[in-house]
Design an enzyme around this catalytic site. Sequence first.
Site, PDB file in Angstrom:
ATOM      1  N   SER A 285      48.333  57.534 -29.468  1.00  0.00           N
ATOM      2  CA  SER A 285      49.406  59.429 -28.492  1.00  0.00           C
ATOM      3  C   SER A 285      49.435  60.309 -29.506  1.00  0.00           C
ATOM      4  O   SER A 285      47.941  60.941 -30.001  1.00  0.00           O
ATOM      5  CB  SER A 285      50.850  59.158 -29.762  1.00  0.00           C
ATOM      6  OG  SER A 285      51.329  59.607 -29.701  1.00  0.00           O
TER       7      SER A 285
ATOM      8  N   TYR B 292      55.181  57.528 -37.164  1.00  0.00           N
ATOM      9  CA  TYR B 292      55.323  57.209 -35.976  1.00  0.00           C
ATOM     10  C   TYR B 292      53.738  57.323 -35.843  1.00  0.00           C
ATOM     11  O   TYR B 292      52.264  56.453 -35.273  1.00  0.00           O
ATOM     12  CB  TYR B 292      55.949  57.311 -34.641  1.00  0.00           C
ATOM     13  CG  TYR B 292      55.693  57.654 -32.969  1.00  0.00           C
ATOM     14  CD1 TYR B 292      54.936  56.130 -33.068  1.00  0.00           C
ATOM     15  CD2 TYR B 292      54.864  58.154 -32.142  1.00  0.00           C
ATOM     16  CE1 TYR B 292      55.349  55.733 -31.340  1.00  0.00           C
ATOM     17  CE2 TYR B 292      54.285  58.179 -30.804  1.00  0.00           C
ATOM     18  CZ  TYR B 292      54.224  57.098 -30.565  1.00  0.00           C
ATOM     19  OH  TYR B 292      54.196  56.755 -29.429  1.00  0.00           O
TER      20      TYR B 292
END
Length: 334
Positions: A129, A154
């Site tokens: 990501s 995350y």
Amino acid sequence: MNKKYLITGAAGFIGYYLSKKLLEKGETVIGIDNINDYYDVNLKHARLGILKKYENFKFTREDISNKEKILEIFKVEKPNIVVNLAAQAGVRYSIENPDVYIKSNVEGFFNVLEACRYYPVEHLIYASSSSVYGNNKKVPFEESDSVDNPVSLYAATKKSNELMAYTYSHLYKIPATGLRFFTVYGPMGRPDMAYFGFTDKYFNNEEIHIYNNGDFENDLYRDFTYVDDIVEGIEKLIDKGPNKDNLHRVFNIGNNNPEKLMTFILTLEKCLSKSLNKDIEFKKIYEPIKAGDVPKTYASTDKLQLEIGFKPKTSIEEGLQKFTDWYVKYYRKL
């Protein structure tokens, strides 16, 4: 000879589009997804319903954190290529529900790596990501930049995926490629994403909250990437195959053309107006930037362009028009 693909997160947004593209080419796809309720499961079932029409699609409802089951699927199916897209997504949700991120993104990915170790594959492609860049001030973000300071759990799990993949690639000669996705959007996208939520709120007659302090000059910038462009990039990487001399690699996969958040929102209004055939305007409330949000995400895609000739083609006007047309039809808003 056709390859056998194992795609985790096959009922997810990118997983669905990639699976569909491969199935259309006549490839065999083994889909895995736990259909969790992080967002509307009806949308996941709608995506799956389309995939299940293909004879060359086989689906197993399973969680990648179930190691025994994942190893069994690999043993039986013997996939040639694995694309790991299953993950608990979302920056803000990771602040409220950290446990699920460790279970899915760390334990789950570890299980996929273990399966690739015991049942060797030609290529493992996995989702990282843009959030791994944390609060990096230098833009565009380049793969050689330091990613040692994630500002959300995350992001930390995605950084750990890259480290784990590197280690397994080094120890067990697993050809692995990590992809740092930059704000992917499009029809049948994730309802937790801002553009989808803004559209929902318009039809619910609610205000949209914009976390940029109402500061148009110093607005948040995002590298919005249309889903078809992402899928094309993954396809080209699959076709090119892994690098024999450098078994683990990481690439940015984004638009390389950042837009101000307000430009994106105003374009969304215009596209929705066109889909509805009437002028509409969102009710806007401006708030401070949220904890964990990065002011500017902007991908350098030079490395991927050099590797496979990757160059996104879809403008936000075109991409958002496709989204709003789909939304209005899917939710019967006309």
